[in-house]
Design an enzyme around this catalytic site. Structure first.
Site, short mmCIF file in Angstrom:
data_model
loop_
_atom_site.label_atom_id
_atom_site.label_comp_id
_atom_site.label_asym_id
_atom_site.label_seq_id
_atom_site.Cartn_x
_atom_site.Cartn_y
_atom_site.Cartn_z
N ASP A 222 0.83 -1.19 0.00
CA ASP A 222 0.00 0.00 0.00
C ASP A 222 0.87 1.25 0.00
O ASP A 222 2.03 1.21 0.43
CB ASP A 222 -0.90 0.02 1.24
N SER A 223 0.32 2.36 -0.44
CA SER A 223 1.10 3.60 -0.47
C SER A 223 1.54 4.02 0.92
O SER A 223 2.58 4.67 1.08
CB SER A 223 0.30 4.71 -1.14
#
Length: 262
Positions: free
Chosen positions: A127-128
């Protein structure tokens, strides 16, 4: 490459199979180029019956093979002989999305790799808002296996969560908890460090479901504040700096093949 302690040379159950390719490259030359040892050391390894080509032990020094189509194992570990294959570890920074380009204009893996001209796949995603280890390769077969949960390749995460962490949290996670998309259990859980109101924990999973570590920890009352992936199978993040790339060494590649059942 040294044989593991107590190991025996591989046993050739089908000695009559001919793996020789007259248009190929000498086996000891390929092994030396792959970093197994010097040319002379590789000749000794072959003579000891420690090398398999396509599952068959080879002891003759004159054998030639095609590195693009034939597989080679030394002491049970697969050796990558195709010079066109690439294997890297990347420390993905926070805020970078795990795609080669992003339609919304967010920082992406492609931005970190723009100086490279070879086409690489990212093995899975982060995920970012999760940083840490991401593997990159152009070896599609290995990438697919490493991502598939049936092969059980473990991934290790270190998370900062609100503390204190109750003693039964690890047991609950190892036994399994029910999420909205089904039950899931961790491979291992341990408390790394703690301070008033905060704790650092390590979680090992082989699941690939979206946000799986965050959802698991939130389910047991410890929503994630920071999350870093520090290991995939046998490959460690180590001291690799954010945004930096390093090539995997031959032993790491062999260990990944073993973990993926190749």
């Amino acid at each position: 490459m040294r044989p593991p302690r107590g190991s025996q040379a591989p046993r050739d159950t089908t000695p009559d199979v001919d793996v020789h390719d007259p248009n190929g490259v000498r086996l000891q030359k390929l092994l030396a180029a792959a970093g197994v040892g010097s040319r002379r050391a590789c000749e000794i390894i072959i003579g000891q019956g420690r090398v398999e080509v396509d599952g068959h032990v080879v002891r003759e020094l004159g054998v030639r093979i095609d590195p693009a189509t034939q597989t080679v194992h030394v002491d049970g570990e697969r050796i990558q002989l195709d010079a066109d294959r690439r294997y890297f570890a990347l420390n993905k920074p926070l805020g970078v999305v795990s795609t080669m380009q992003d339609d919304l204009g967010r920082p992406s893996l492609g931005d970190l790799l723009e100086q490279r001209h070879d086409r690489l796949f990212h093995v899975g995603r982060l995920d970012s808002d999760t940083d840490g280890l991401l593997l990159l390769t152009n070896d599609g077969e290995l990438a697919n296996r490493l991502q598939h949960p049936s092969y059980g390749v473990p991934k290790t995460y270190v998370a900062t969560v609100p503390g204190p962490v109750a003693r039964d949290v690890g047991r609950r996670l190892r036994e399994g908890v029910m999420l909205e998309d089904g039950p899931v259990a961790v491979d291992s859980f341990k408390l790394v460090d703690s301070a008033p109101g905060r704790a650092i924990v390590e979680v090992v999973v082989h699941e690939g479901r979206k946000h799986i570590v965050r959802r698991l920890l939130e389910e047991v009352g410890h929503p994630v504040e920071t999350l870093t992936r520090v290991q995939v199978g046998p490959v460690l993040l180590g001291d690799l700096k954010p945004g930096k790339l390093r090539p995997l060494n031959g032993r790491e590649v062999a260990a990944l093949y073993k973990a993926a059942g190749l």
